[in-house]
Write a protein that holds these residues in place. Structure first.
Motif: not given
Length: 267
Positions: A153-160, A257-261, A243-255
């Motif tokens: 978990t980072g400031d804007m990006l979360t990877l699982t 981007i989520k990626s599921i591989t 196996t899976s990689l789930n990433g979520q990038l927080k661009l702002s309080d309302i936007f």
């Protein structure tokens, strides 16, 4: 189980919509999702993850939010995410039919914003339907499961990153004979061809009350409760991993981007 030949098959219906054919070439009528990843087959849907944090059941159709093949609805399963504190869970149980089961899960904080979780489980139980032909107890359980996840978990990006493995090697499904219509063409033809005394075809008829292995009638096939009279080869095995990689990038309080591989292998 009897329709697919595998004990791990799941047939889910929501408001009467589902799929009774659980073979490998047919998609389920209700979509099953594990950590946002679609399970494409009914076989393997009854896996024992044993580290589930929550389940949501959504009525269909759900094609807009969850893609294709969710006409009846969707079942969303979420596994437990890695925690920020060190700790775990340990469970064990015993029961009838020589049941033994155990489960263990452990949270491992590694660094600031980085944590892992590991869980393992096993279940073993004797069957409860006797197969007279070879003395095998149908309906037994013999499964081993393992699961691991790593979250950053980072400031804007979360990877699982997640991975799971399930292995089951069991006897066949615990089904028994119920009843046969001796006036139908198929049992009459089979009985006549096998040499059943008194069987005629046509007109179709199989005599009742005669216990003879050549006769397809209730007297021969009905062996009572919890007894199976089958003679064909029978078994249930499953090897399922993914196996899976789930990433979520927080661009702002309302936007965001989520990626599921993901990748899954089922045998």
């Amino acid at each position: 189980g009897p329709l697919t030949g595998n004990n791990s098959a799941a047939q889910v219906f929501i408001r009467g919509i589902g799929q009774t054919d659980g073979s490998s070439g047919v998609d389920p009528g209700v979509g099953l999702y594990i950590d946002d990843v679609y399970m494409g087959r009914s076989v393997g849907g009854a896996m024992e993850f044993r580290d589930t944090s929550g389940v949501q059941v959504l009525r269909g159709p759900q094609g807009t939010l969850f893609g294709r093949n969710t006409v009846g609805g969707a079942v969303l399963m979420s596994t437990t995410a890695p925690g920020d504190t060190f700790g775990g869970t340990l469970r064990a149980g015993i029961g009838e039919d020589n049941l033994h089961e155990g489960f263990a899960a452990l949270n491992l904080p590694i660094a600031d914003g980085l944590a892992a979780r590991i869980s393992v489980g096993a279940k073993q139980r004797d069957g409860y339907v006797l197969r007279v032909f070879d003395g095998v107890d149908l309906g037994n359980e013999n499964t081993r499961t393992g699961q691991a996840s790593l979250r950053w978990t980072g400031d804007m990006l979360t990877l699982t990153v997640r991975g799971d493995y399930t292995k089951a090697n069991e006897h066949g499904s615990p089904f028994v004979f119920e009843k046969i219509n001796v006036n139908q063409a198929f049992p009459a033809a089979a009985s006549r061809g096998a040499g059943c005394p008194g069987a005629t075809f046509p007109p179709p008829a199989v005599p009742e009350g005669i216990v003879d292995s050549r006769c397809a009638n209730n007297a021969t096939w009905n062996l009572g409760h919890f007894t199976n009279g089958g003679t064909a080869k029978q078994g249930s095995s499953l090897t399922n991993w993914g196996t899976s990689l789930n990433g979520q990038l927080k661009l702002s309080d309302i936007f965001s981007i989520k990626s599921i591989t993901a990748y899954r292998d089922l045998e």
